[in-house]
Design a protein around this motif. Structure first.
Motif, PDB file in Angstrom:
ATOM      1  N   SER A 165      45.125  49.251 112.276  1.00 15.87           N
ATOM      2  CA  SER A 165      44.532  50.464 111.691  1.00 15.87           C
ATOM      3  C   SER A 165      45.517  51.619 111.563  1.00 15.87           C
ATOM      4  N   ILE A 166      46.754  51.424 111.996  1.00 13.20           N
ATOM      5  CA  ILE A 166      47.716  52.533 112.011  1.00 13.20           C
ATOM      6  C   ILE A 166      48.508  52.518 110.707  1.00 13.20           C
ATOM      7  N   PHE A 167      47.895  53.097 109.692  1.00  8.96           N
ATOM      8  CA  PHE A 167      48.493  53.209 108.360  1.00  8.96           C
ATOM      9  C   PHE A 167      48.103  54.558 107.764  1.00  8.96           C
ATOM     10  N   HIS A 168      48.897  55.036 106.856  1.00 12.30           N
ATOM     11  CA  HIS A 168      48.426  56.058 105.932  1.00 12.30           C
ATOM     12  C   HIS A 168      47.651  55.338 104.827  1.00 12.30           C
ATOM     13  N   ASP A 169      46.464  55.814 104.545  1.00 10.94           N
ATOM     14  CA  ASP A 169      45.623  55.186 103.526  1.00 10.94           C
ATOM     15  C   ASP A 169      46.367  55.054 102.202  1.00 10.94           C
ATOM     16  N   SER A 170      47.100  56.074 101.840  1.00 10.39           N
ATOM     17  CA  SER A 170      47.803  56.065 100.550  1.00 10.39           C
ATOM     18  C   SER A 170      48.847  54.954 100.487  1.00 10.39           C
ATOM     19  N   CYS A 171      49.480  54.651 101.618  1.00  8.17           N
ATOM     20  CA  CYS A 171      50.501  53.592 101.629  1.00  8.17           C
ATOM     21  C   CYS A 171      49.868  52.232 101.392  1.00  8.17           C
ATOM     22  N   LEU A 172      48.773  51.954 102.097  1.00  6.00           N
ATOM     23  CA  LEU A 172      48.115  50.665 101.930  1.00  6.00           C
ATOM     24  C   LEU A 172      47.555  50.527 100.518  1.00  6.00           C
TER      25      LEU A 172
END
Length: 246
Positions: A165-172
């Motif tokens: 869950s450790i992501f920036h939404d925009s990156c994924l």
């Protein structure tokens, strides 16, 4: 539209079937480092997806889609996005917790044969959806039910699942080319395992203990004691974690 059907008889599972269900629930783990290099075949992946697709959804909207990722190149991009976000996350914790945080393995992106992104299409079903008229987030909650269905099915298949869950939404979004109206709900790592911790890994490694059930159950309103005093734990699975089981 299918013709109307009549309800089928319902009843409890056999004791053996009940035990299998509870075993899947109580021994499910968030897997990060126990993946083997054994491939996960397409038929098994399809069974897991079918289990997820049979999750309950409000208004029967079925808002999920499933992006199955086997490409090493895509995994590498996701790994890099995680690494950047994880470095940021480290600095968000108090100084006294950072050494423990740094020691935790929080993903299995490259190690898991299969990565899976489960998304929620927020336009599925149109503007007005039965059961979602007063809570717009019911599509998100429904998608999480699909995640849990898949997780339990995977445990029954001898597969481990880890939720990253450790992501920036925009990156994924950029890596997976997601449309604006589609939300990434869960990024999962899936693979065969031969061993699992006998308790959640974060509990085993001293990050957090399981809360006591006694403190979480209320009767007829917030704060009213709600768990009946039934004595020592006798039900399926491990003890509830309540005070009387300590």
């Amino acid at each position: 539209m299918q013709p109307p059907t009549q309800p089928a008889p319902a009843g409890p599972f056999s004791r053996t079937e009940q035990a299998a269900v509870y075993r899947a629930i109580f021994t499910r783990r968030d897997v990060r480092s126990q993946f083997t290099d054994r491939p996960v075949d397409d038929a098994t992946v399809l069974r897991l997806l079918n289990a997820a697709h049979h999750a309950p959804s409000v208004g029967f909207m079925q808002p999920w889609n499933f992006i199955v990722i086997r490409s090493a190149a895509v995994k590498a991009q996701v790994q890099a996005a995680f690494d950047r976000a994880n470095t940021e996350a480290l600095g968000m914790f108090p100084a006294q917790r950072r050494a423990l945080y740094s020691s935790l393995k929080l993903e299995g992106i490259a190690a898991a044969p299969v990565n899976l992104c489960i998304t929620c299409d927020r336009t599925r079903g149109g503007k007005v959806v039965l059961g979602r008229t007063h809570n717009a987030d019911m599509d998100i909650y429904s998608t999480v039910c699909a995640v849990q269905n898949l997780w339990l099915a995977a445990r029954a298949e001898g597969l481990g699942v880890g939720w990253v869950s450790i992501f920036h939404d925009s990156c994924l979004r950029a890596i997976l080319n997601l449309p604006e109206h589609v939300v990434p709900v869960a990024y999962l790592c899936i693979g065969h395992v031969t061993q699992l911790y006998d308790m959640p890994e974060l509990q085993a490694k001293g990050w957090q203990d399981r809360l006591e059930l006694d403190d979480l159950v209320f009767a007829d309103g917030w704060g009213n004691a709600g768990l009946p005093d039934i004595g020592p734990h006798t039900g399926p699975g491990p003890a509830t974690g309540g005070k009387r089981d300590a």
